[in-house]
Motif scaffolding. Sequence first.
Motif, PDB file in Angstrom:
ATOM      1  N   PRO A 247     -11.487  -1.346  -9.607  1.00 20.96           N
ATOM      2  CA  PRO A 247     -11.853  -0.971 -10.988  1.00 20.96           C
ATOM      3  C   PRO A 247     -12.355  -2.157 -11.819  1.00 20.96           C
ATOM      4  O   PRO A 247     -13.224  -1.990 -12.674  1.00 20.96           O
ATOM      5  CB  PRO A 247     -10.541  -0.403 -11.567  1.00 20.96           C
ATOM      6  CG  PRO A 247      -9.806   0.104 -10.375  1.00 20.96           C
ATOM      7  CD  PRO A 247     -10.132  -0.879  -9.266  1.00 20.96           C
TER       8      PRO A 247
ATOM      9  N   ASP B 180     -12.774   4.934 -13.959  1.00 22.54           N
ATOM     10  CA  ASP B 180     -12.911   5.667 -12.698  1.00 22.54           C
ATOM     11  C   ASP B 180     -11.946   6.834 -12.571  1.00 22.54           C
ATOM     12  O   ASP B 180     -12.116   7.677 -11.690  1.00 22.54           O
ATOM     13  CB  ASP B 180     -12.726   4.700 -11.517  1.00 22.54           C
ATOM     14  CG  ASP B 180     -11.447   3.897 -11.629  1.00 22.54           C
ATOM     15  OD1 ASP B 180     -10.560   4.077 -10.795  1.00 22.54           O
ATOM     16  OD2 ASP B 180     -11.321   3.081 -12.569  1.00 22.54           O
ATOM     17  N   LYS B 181     -10.940   6.902 -13.444  1.00 21.08           N
ATOM     18  CA  LYS B 181      -9.989   8.003 -13.391  1.00 21.08           C
ATOM     19  C   LYS B 181     -10.502   9.232 -14.150  1.00 21.08           C
ATOM     20  O   LYS B 181      -9.873  10.295 -14.121  1.00 21.08           O
ATOM     21  CB  LYS B 181      -8.632   7.582 -13.971  1.00 21.08           C
ATOM     22  CG  LYS B 181      -8.063   6.285 -13.389  1.00 21.08           C
ATOM     23  CD  LYS B 181      -8.047   6.249 -11.896  1.00 21.08           C
ATOM     24  CE  LYS B 181      -7.459   4.961 -11.335  1.00 21.08           C
ATOM     25  NZ  LYS B 181      -8.130   3.708 -11.733  1.00 21.08           N
TER      26      LYS B 181
ATOM     27  N   GLN C  69       2.076  -0.285 -10.375  1.00 22.60           N
ATOM     28  CA  GLN C  69       1.522  -0.297 -11.710  1.00 22.60           C
ATOM     29  C   GLN C  69       2.625   0.156 -12.655  1.00 22.60           C
ATOM     30  O   GLN C  69       2.852   1.352 -12.797  1.00 22.60           O
ATOM     31  CB  GLN C  69       0.345   0.709 -11.802  1.00 22.60           C
ATOM     32  CG  GLN C  69      -0.741   0.512 -10.771  1.00 22.60           C
ATOM     33  CD  GLN C  69      -1.736  -0.560 -11.165  1.00 22.60           C
ATOM     34  OE1 GLN C  69      -1.641  -1.131 -12.249  1.00 22.60           O
ATOM     35  NE2 GLN C  69      -2.670  -0.847 -10.303  1.00 22.60           N
TER      36      GLN C  69
ATOM     37  N   ASP D 256      -3.852   0.896 -14.581  1.00 25.84           N
ATOM     38  CA  ASP D 256      -4.768   1.784 -13.857  1.00 25.84           C
ATOM     39  C   ASP D 256      -5.498   2.787 -14.752  1.00 25.84           C
ATOM     40  O   ASP D 256      -6.302   3.577 -14.236  1.00 25.84           O
ATOM     41  CB  ASP D 256      -3.963   2.573 -12.818  1.00 25.84           C
ATOM     42  CG  ASP D 256      -4.378   2.220 -11.404  1.00 25.84           C
ATOM     43  OD1 ASP D 256      -5.344   1.449 -11.237  1.00 25.84           O
ATOM     44  OD2 ASP D 256      -3.725   2.709 -10.476  1.00 25.84           O
TER      45      ASP D 256
ATOM     46  N   HIS E 153      -7.489   1.492  -7.478  1.00 23.30           N
ATOM     47  CA  HIS E 153      -6.352   1.024  -8.254  1.00 23.30           C
ATOM     48  C   HIS E 153      -6.534  -0.450  -8.592  1.00 23.30           C
ATOM     49  O   HIS E 153      -7.304  -1.134  -7.935  1.00 23.30           O
ATOM     50  CB  HIS E 153      -5.052   1.266  -7.486  1.00 23.30           C
ATOM     51  CG  HIS E 153      -4.800   2.722  -7.266  1.00 23.30           C
ATOM     52  ND1 HIS E 153      -4.378   3.549  -8.267  1.00 23.30           N
ATOM     53  CD2 HIS E 153      -4.981   3.497  -6.179  1.00 23.30           C
ATOM     54  CE1 HIS E 153      -4.290   4.782  -7.804  1.00 23.30           C
ATOM     55  NE2 HIS E 153      -4.647   4.778  -6.541  1.00 23.30           N
ATOM     56  N   ARG E 154      -5.812  -0.893  -9.614  1.00 23.97           N
ATOM     57  CA  ARG E 154      -5.985  -2.296 -10.032  1.00 23.97           C
ATOM     58  C   ARG E 154      -5.078  -3.191  -9.198  1.00 23.97           C
ATOM     59  O   ARG E 154      -4.204  -3.894  -9.707  1.00 23.97           O
ATOM     60  CB  ARG E 154      -5.771  -2.417 -11.533  1.00 23.97           C
ATOM     61  CG  ARG E 154      -6.930  -1.731 -12.236  1.00 23.97           C
ATOM     62  CD  ARG E 154      -6.870  -1.859 -13.695  1.00 23.97           C
ATOM     63  NE  ARG E 154      -7.487  -3.096 -14.164  1.00 23.97           N
ATOM     64  CZ  ARG E 154      -7.495  -3.448 -15.443  1.00 23.97           C
ATOM     65  NH1 ARG E 154      -6.883  -2.686 -16.341  1.00 23.97           N
ATOM     66  NH2 ARG E 154      -8.091  -4.553 -15.810  1.00 23.97           N
ATOM     67  N   GLN E 155      -5.309  -3.113  -7.904  1.00 24.55           N
ATOM     68  CA  GLN E 155      -4.568  -3.867  -6.906  1.00 24.55           C
ATOM     69  C   GLN E 155      -5.587  -4.683  -6.130  1.00 24.55           C
ATOM     70  O   GLN E 155      -6.235  -4.151  -5.227  1.00 24.55           O
ATOM     71  CB  GLN E 155      -3.869  -2.891  -5.947  1.00 24.55           C
ATOM     72  CG  GLN E 155      -2.980  -1.873  -6.621  1.00 24.55           C
ATOM     73  CD  GLN E 155      -1.599  -2.409  -6.922  1.00 24.55           C
ATOM     74  OE1 GLN E 155      -1.285  -3.544  -6.568  1.00 24.55           O
ATOM     75  NE2 GLN E 155      -0.792  -1.626  -7.578  1.00 24.55           N
TER      76      GLN E 155
ATOM     77  N   THR F 295      -8.238   3.416 -16.263  1.00 21.90           N
ATOM     78  CA  THR F 295      -9.600   2.886 -16.313  1.00 21.90           C
ATOM     79  C   THR F 295     -10.605   4.010 -16.104  1.00 21.90           C
ATOM     80  O   THR F 295     -10.240   5.123 -15.698  1.00 21.90           O
ATOM     81  CB  THR F 295      -9.794   1.792 -15.244  1.00 21.90           C
ATOM     82  OG1 THR F 295      -9.351   2.296 -13.978  1.00 21.90           O
ATOM     83  CG2 THR F 295      -9.010   0.526 -15.587  1.00 21.90           C
TER      84      THR F 295
END
Lengths: 457, 457
Positions: A224, B426-427, B201, B422, A199-201, B424
């Motif tokens: 990411p 990788d999902k 998010q 999120d 996650h973008r955390q 991105t």
Amino acid sequence: MQKIRSGTIAALLLGGFILPLPLAAAPSPAAAIRTTALQDNVAWDFVEGLTTEVGPRPAGTPQEARARDWAVAKLKSLRFANVRAQPFTMPVWLRGRDEAHILSPFPQQLVLAALGNSGSTPAKGIEGEVVYFPTLADLEAAPAGSLKGKIAFVSHAMTATQDGSSYGYFGATRRQGPSIASRKGAAAILIRSIGTDHHRQPHSGVQMWAEGAKPIPAAALSIPDADQLVRIMSRGRPVRLHLTLTSKMLKDQPSGNVIAEIPGADPAAGVVLAACHLDSWDQGTGAIDDASGCAIVTAAALHAAKAGPLRRTIRILMAGAEEVGGDGGRAYFAAHGAEPHAMVMESDFGADRVWRVDYKLPAGHEGLASRISAGLAPLGIGRSSALAGGGADIQPLVKAGVPVIDLQQDGTRYFDIHHTPDDTLDKVDREHLQQNVSAWAVALYEIANAPEKLDVK
Amino acid sequence: MQKIRSGTIAALLLGGFILPLPLAAAPSPAAAIRTTALQDNVAWDFVEGLTTEVGPRPAGTPQEARARDWAVAKLKSLRFANVRAQPFTMPVWLRGRDEAHILSPFPQQLVLAALGNSGSTPAKGIEGEVVYFPTLADLEAAPAGSLKGKIAFVSHAMTATQDGSSYGYFGATRRQGPSIASRKGAAAILIRSIGTDHHRQPHSGVQMWAEGAKPIPAAALSIPDADQLVRIMSRGRPVRLHLTLTSKMLKDQPSGNVIAEIPGADPAAGVVLAACHLDSWDQGTGAIDDASGCAIVTAAALHAAKAGPLRRTIRILMAGAEEVGGDGGRAYFAAHGAEPHAMVMESDFGADRVWRVDYKLPAGHEGLASRISAGLAPLGIGRSSALAGGGADIQPLVKAGVPVIDLQQDGTRYFDIHHTPDDTLDKVDREHLQQNVSAWAVALYEIANAPEKLDVK
């Protein structure tokens, strides 16, 4: 709420306890404590209350002071004795704006968070070319001076482990990477977050500047974003980045511990210290790190004392300023290290279930270890041959030789959340929290009432 | 990479196709296309390239213009014919700073994102008391004028569904909530993100001001933040909030579609239009929304044409400005709506596997539906009785009566990521992406070569 796995521990054990089977023997006090604690509500109310009514609690800030006031009031309302704050002062690093964007070849924002004690950029930021190192060893191998004016980027991917042991190895990039990059002349360093999520955390965390290393801006990219930067670097074109990290340092800010007790009948038998930490990183609400730990030890102490007066005093230590270097643990040791301590334990690895127990006891205390292990086994907790090490806040006592027991929590998903904005209440599984309370209650009961001589003084 | 489930579709089908069984009949062209497409690399390369080399692509911005240039170059390199951009202009809403913090009773930051077309606060923000509405209906029931100067907060929790149908119902809070709050005099509105995850998010998304509704600041809280605000409200004390949303509007900015073709042998038989959209929300890289859709239709068209010349032209439409109201789809219809279209389809629901096919065909075309359904069944795709509706970019054509087929993707986790930072690379699960390409290739092959008369002109 993210459910990790559904369990039926409570139902099974409760069934065995409360069914009026005519021939069933009365449960032992430890068994009764274990069963009752699986229905605990005190811990959940504690985590819910601290994370909701205080929220983030960075060390040495007014939010941490509110957390101390909240905890003192809470512990008094739960009828603990000798509830008090133990103040101390400390330098404080405060996050500012954390911004990065790639200037070329593919302009776009990146999500990142400054690391504790990061140097600051000017308000308008800095620009530099990115130099990529797959691992910390690659950064260490860079020739002296080769990073002058550059932005170092280390992207070693951490893997999840149940016992959290990978944090030591992979966490070195955060702890040592900034100093290494600084010594090689880098203008700044970015690391891949020390974490295991997608996650973008970004995962924050402290790092200390090594002797002779000048502070430079240092930050962690979300995973990411680190993946993205690796892909962009893979195109083989120079990558220029604009970085703004406007943190600041304050001197002599107030922090403190909170201490509370359930007094035992035999003061000479030594204190049983159950520790956790009250501070948290700034971007989440510190639900798993470490409101849950404080909730667990608080609730467990109450359950341990339900069967009647304890031989030893159980003392709760809610340390301040753990995240930034363990100031609270040192302050406690300075004030109380000379008192007899029979045992120290800490809960600071989230809210997922205890799966293992480790011991470090003086010779001749196998009987105590066996009683505790037997009490934990019905909770699905096995005994290991690993030596207990304790958490950060009790390190001074552990180093002084006080016996220590670790109730090891499942860390498989801990580093998905650790030190991120995502450390919020919904990540706490209520049933796992109750299993922790039960395990701790059994251990505290057995230790507090152990007939053995345990204190090291 | 997050693996959702591991599949063996490719292995099973490849086994049936390439094993040199002496008695096996040669596969049909459709079966050969289906099998080959399961090994596709074009779609992955497309998603990886667009999300890495362009990144976020908000409608009407220079990033979207870079995406058009990237797509034109990519489609030419893949030897599509008639590759060109179709420019148009549009008003553009641009995000500024999105910040909120609770002033009292429990000071703390909240994570949120302004909704498309949100009004702006002054740079120093606004303050107001929060009024909580569990559902949109509760907001609608608020007495006129009762929100004057207040910040409305609507926190209706969306549930995940495989077919995404819950988005229509729960999404109304985003689409209509701001206008309703404005008409009742609110100073601003916060909604719980229209999403199904538990990460910090926030889910952005467009909303349009209804006739007579003055723009007010409007934003979505992340789901943990909405939960937190509900808990804080539950204490029964007045909650005051400081809100800063500094967005702006620009007039007449350049946007555009990208169009490419694989020409068919019979121009009179009508075009088969395969659509997706090139723009994305600003905070993620638009991997699942909708780089994947453009990747799928591009790769599938190439596979469909591998068995030899097609009867009908397959035209790819990569629409601009879908996210903000469908400007690209309308621009396409204005320029090309009068041409004969045999069929329209769109891929705009992520990158997870196709699980269902829906049709809306003229009477008497059951044969075509049967051939397509038979070709999709080996991919685990069942036929439904639901009527196909098409995506946003092809709505003008659908409304004009052009036949439409929906290859419905599994949406169970789509709204975990939709419109968030999120979204991105990788999902995206590579095997699921390949299954999409295979299903689309089969459908495009059957439609492009169908002997039936399909065009509505």
